[in-house]
Design a protein around this motif. Structure first.
Motif, short mmCIF file in Angstrom:
data_model
loop_
_atom_site.label_atom_id
_atom_site.label_comp_id
_atom_site.label_asym_id
_atom_site.label_seq_id
_atom_site.Cartn_x
_atom_site.Cartn_y
_atom_site.Cartn_z
N ASP A 68 0.80 -1.22 0.00
CA ASP A 68 0.00 0.00 0.00
C ASP A 68 0.84 1.27 0.00
OD1 ASP A 68 1.01 -0.35 2.52
OD2 ASP A 68 -0.84 0.20 3.56
N GLU A 69 2.14 1.14 -0.27
CA GLU A 69 3.02 2.30 -0.34
C GLU A 69 3.36 2.60 -1.79
OE1 GLU A 69 6.26 2.55 2.78
OE2 GLU A 69 5.82 0.41 2.86
N GLU A 70 3.64 3.87 -2.06
CA GLU A 70 4.02 4.25 -3.42
C GLU A 70 4.98 5.43 -3.40
OE1 GLU A 70 0.24 5.04 -5.23
OE2 GLU A 70 0.18 7.13 -4.52
N ILE A 71 5.80 5.50 -4.44
CA ILE A 71 6.74 6.60 -4.64
C ILE A 71 6.52 7.15 -6.04
CG2 ILE A 71 9.17 7.23 -4.91
CD1 ILE A 71 9.87 5.09 -2.88
N SER A 72 6.38 8.45 -6.16
CA SER A 72 6.18 9.07 -7.47
C SER A 72 7.49 9.11 -8.24
CB SER A 72 5.64 10.49 -7.31
OG SER A 72 5.75 11.21 -8.54
N ALA A 73 7.52 8.46 -9.40
CA ALA A 73 8.70 8.53 -10.26
C ALA A 73 8.86 9.93 -10.84
CB ALA A 73 8.60 7.49 -11.37
N PHE A 74 7.75 10.62 -11.02
CA PHE A 74 7.79 12.02 -11.49
C PHE A 74 8.59 12.85 -10.49
CE2 PHE A 74 5.74 15.37 -14.12
CZ PHE A 74 6.09 16.49 -13.37
N ARG A 348 25.88 7.09 -23.76
CA ARG A 348 25.96 8.42 -23.14
C ARG A 348 25.42 8.43 -21.72
NH1 ARG A 348 29.08 12.20 -24.77
NH2 ARG A 348 27.58 13.84 -24.24
N ASP A 349 25.09 7.25 -21.18
CA ASP A 349 24.56 7.14 -19.81
C ASP A 349 23.34 8.04 -19.60
OD1 ASP A 349 26.54 5.31 -18.92
OD2 ASP A 349 27.95 6.96 -18.63
N MET A 350 22.48 8.09 -20.61
CA MET A 350 21.31 8.95 -20.50
C MET A 350 20.09 8.24 -19.92
SD MET A 350 21.88 12.03 -20.83
CE MET A 350 20.15 12.52 -20.73
N ILE A 351 20.23 6.97 -19.59
CA ILE A 351 19.24 6.28 -18.76
C ILE A 351 20.00 5.71 -17.58
CG2 ILE A 351 17.53 4.44 -18.59
CD1 ILE A 351 16.67 6.70 -20.43
N VAL A 352 19.63 6.13 -16.38
CA VAL A 352 20.31 5.65 -15.18
C VAL A 352 19.33 4.84 -14.33
CG1 VAL A 352 21.99 7.53 -15.16
CG2 VAL A 352 19.83 7.81 -13.93
N ASP A 353 19.87 3.88 -13.62
CA ASP A 353 19.07 2.97 -12.80
C ASP A 353 19.32 3.26 -11.33
OD1 ASP A 353 18.23 1.66 -15.15
OD2 ASP A 353 19.98 0.34 -15.10
N VAL A 354 18.24 3.37 -10.56
CA VAL A 354 18.35 3.63 -9.12
C VAL A 354 17.56 2.57 -8.38
CG1 VAL A 354 17.99 5.29 -7.27
CG2 VAL A 354 18.57 6.10 -9.57
N GLY A 360 11.59 -1.63 -5.93
CA GLY A 360 12.17 -2.02 -7.20
C GLY A 360 13.12 -0.97 -7.75
N GLN A 361 13.38 -1.05 -9.03
CA GLN A 361 14.35 -0.18 -9.68
C GLN A 361 13.63 0.91 -10.48
OE1 GLN A 361 17.12 -1.63 -12.91
NE2 GLN A 361 18.56 -1.51 -11.20
N LEU A 362 14.15 2.12 -10.38
CA LEU A 362 13.63 3.22 -11.18
C LEU A 362 14.64 3.57 -12.26
CD1 LEU A 362 11.67 5.53 -11.82
CD2 LEU A 362 12.86 6.92 -10.10
N ARG A 363 14.18 3.56 -13.50
CA ARG A 363 14.99 3.98 -14.64
C ARG A 363 14.52 5.38 -15.05
NH1 ARG A 363 16.05 0.36 -19.40
NH2 ARG A 363 18.19 1.01 -18.95
N MET A 364 15.43 6.33 -15.10
CA MET A 364 15.08 7.70 -15.43
C MET A 364 16.17 8.32 -16.28
SD MET A 364 15.71 9.43 -11.67
CE MET A 364 17.16 9.01 -10.72
N PHE A 365 15.88 9.52 -16.84
CA PHE A 365 16.90 10.13 -17.68
C PHE A 365 18.10 10.56 -16.83
CE2 PHE A 365 13.90 13.87 -17.26
CZ PHE A 365 14.69 14.65 -16.44
N GLY A 366 19.27 10.54 -17.48
CA GLY A 366 20.51 10.89 -16.80
C GLY A 366 20.82 12.36 -16.91
N GLN A 367 22.11 12.70 -16.84
CA GLN A 367 22.56 14.09 -16.87
C GLN A 367 23.24 14.37 -18.20
OE1 GLN A 367 23.10 17.51 -16.74
NE2 GLN A 367 22.41 17.00 -14.66
N PRO A 368 22.70 15.30 -19.00
CA PRO A 368 23.30 15.57 -20.31
C PRO A 368 24.63 16.31 -20.25
CG PRO A 368 21.44 17.03 -19.91
CD PRO A 368 21.44 16.04 -18.80
N ILE A 369 24.96 16.94 -19.13
CA ILE A 369 26.24 17.65 -19.01
C ILE A 369 27.32 16.64 -18.62
CG2 ILE A 369 27.54 19.43 -17.80
CD1 ILE A 369 24.85 20.86 -17.32
N LYS A 370 28.29 16.44 -19.50
CA LYS A 370 29.37 15.49 -19.24
C LYS A 370 30.65 16.27 -18.92
CE LYS A 370 26.41 12.44 -20.85
NZ LYS A 370 25.56 11.67 -19.94
N LEU A 371 31.14 16.10 -17.72
CA LEU A 371 32.37 16.76 -17.29
C LEU A 371 33.48 15.73 -17.19
CD1 LEU A 371 30.99 19.14 -14.49
CD2 LEU A 371 31.40 19.65 -16.90
#
Length: 413
Positions: A68-74, A348-354, A360-371
């Motif tokens: 009954d728990e939830e986390i917003s991926a947004f 380009r590591d533009m999908i990262v897994d947390v 479970g695992q959240l897949r979201m966009f990564g960071q476009p700035i590459k240093l």
């Protein structure tokens, strides 16, 4: 487990902004995304939420769920890597908590309607007295000045008032909003740029300033040549669908299994394209042998577009991309599932897994700035409501646990 002091540095890591402390009192997207970019780049970002009215994007879909728990991926995507505390800025004790945090912070980010922080007694004119070095970034719909500054605004407000909405869509159909929150996202980018510029000045001279970014201004700055086309030539930008105002060919073309973008408009690219499709004579045809001739709308519709339709119609997106390779700009128009699975996206590591443990695992966009020396760290969790209140107030404000409990009893936390 980290000590309170270590918590502030452990969460940030060794990024380019390591040691910079950001207070994020914003909500929804433009402000949170601005501070999230700073967090990805190494700043210690502290998300400040009202204990009884936290950021309402925590209720936005999609969700990671466990029983009954939830986390917003947004919420998670725009608030990753932040420490979370709760403070009620409407009560006197809460106002003092924020002031005590501001005294030790470098940046504060807010995106309330202009005047809201002033009504709370926490506007820039007050906080700069607490910390003259403070960079105070305010993102709003219409900005801090002007006759419309106090009006409520959303992303669509900016698209409408900034002219972009009127320019988007097919010529023979009603105007269409851009299919993403470009008003919020453009304000985010300009907010980050302004914040970093002001931070550099503060570090060099010890003097902070307000960074005033408006969504409407940001959208106006995204309208390409529309402003100068009007001020120089008197042309009011209209809806062009997939076409460019004057560059041709530079648009969508259908093929056997979908659509591609083709932009081979220069003389060099046009010659290569004609050879690639075994019609080299089209490159020297006196009707269409120069870029200027191909830009002419009548000539383009009569001679160039039919050639491209013929060349693309019986080939798949993959076949066309393989043919074009590194020779000419031709790209399949991809759906988001194809983007997530794409090898370039992965490279380009533009999908990262947390890992969110039981959720479970959240897949979201990564960071476009590459240093190259101090890479960003986007693959981190978002905070739970008030998760780090005690250690942050101990480490940054110097509060004792007893004082924190008194504040909590008073309803300030």
């Amino acid at each position: 487990m980290s000590t309170p002091d270590a918590l502030l540095t452990d969460e940030a890591g060794n990024g380019a902004l390591s040691g910079v402390v950001v207070l994020d009192v914003s909500r929804v997207v433009a402000g949170p995304y601005c501070s999230q970019m700073l967090a990805d780049l190494g700043a210690t970002v502290i998300k400040v939420e009202n204990p009884r009215d936290p950021d309402y994007t925590r209720t936005f879909p999609p969700f990671l769920r466990h029983e009954d728990e939830e986390i917003s991926a947004f919420y998670a995507q725009y608030n990753r890597g932040k420490l979370g505390i709760t403070v009620d800025l409407a009560v006197p004790e809460g106002k003092q908590v924020l002031k005590d945090l501001v005294a030790k912070a470098d940046i504060l980010v807010e995106n309330f309607r202009p005047g809201t922080m002033d009504k709370l007694g926490l506007g820039y004119s007050v906080l700069r007295e607490v910390n003259p070095r403070l960079v105070y970034t305010a993102i709003s719909g219409y900005g801090q000045t002007g006759p419309l500054s106090r009006r409520p605004a959303y992303d669509n407000t900016a698209q409408a008032a900034g002219g972009l909405w009127s320019m988007n869509g097919e010529p023979d159909r009603p105007a269409s909003r851009v299919g993403t929150i470009i008003g919020d996202l453009s304000a985010t980018m300009f907010g980050v740029i302004g914040t970093l510029a002001a931070l550099r000045h503060a570090e060099r001279h010890g003097v902070g300033q307000m960074v005033d970014v408006a969504q409407v201004d940001s959208v106006v700055a995204m309208t390409e040549t529309a402003v100068v086309n009007y001020t120089v030539a008197g042309e009011v930008a209209g809806r062009l669908g997939n076409e460019h105002p004057f560059v041709r060919p530079y648009e969508l073309f259908p093929c056997k299994d979908g659509d591609v973008f083709f932009g081979g408009y220069t003389d060099k690219f046009w010659t290569i394209t004609c050879e690639m499709f075994n019609e080299p004579e089209a490159a020297t045809d006196p009707d269409i042998n120069t870029m200027a001739k191909r830009f002419d709308r009548d000539t383009y519709e009569r001679r160039v577009r039919p050639l491209l339709h013929k060349w693309f119609a019986d080939r798949t997106r993959g076949e066309l991309e393989d043919m074009a390779g590194e020779k000419v700009p031709l790209t399949a128009i991809k759906t988001i599932d194809e983007v997530v699975a794409d090898e370039q996206t992965a490279a380009r590591d533009m999908i990262v897994d947390v890992d969110y443990d039981k959720f479970g695992q959240l897949r979201m966009f990564g960071q476009p700035i590459k240093l190259g020396v101090t890479p960003a760290t986007p693959a981190r969790r978002a905070n739970r409501v008030g998760e780090h209140t005690d250690p942050v107030l101990q480490a940054l404000a110097g509060y004792s646990l007893e004082h924190i409990e008194d504040l909590r009893s008073a309803g300030a936390l």
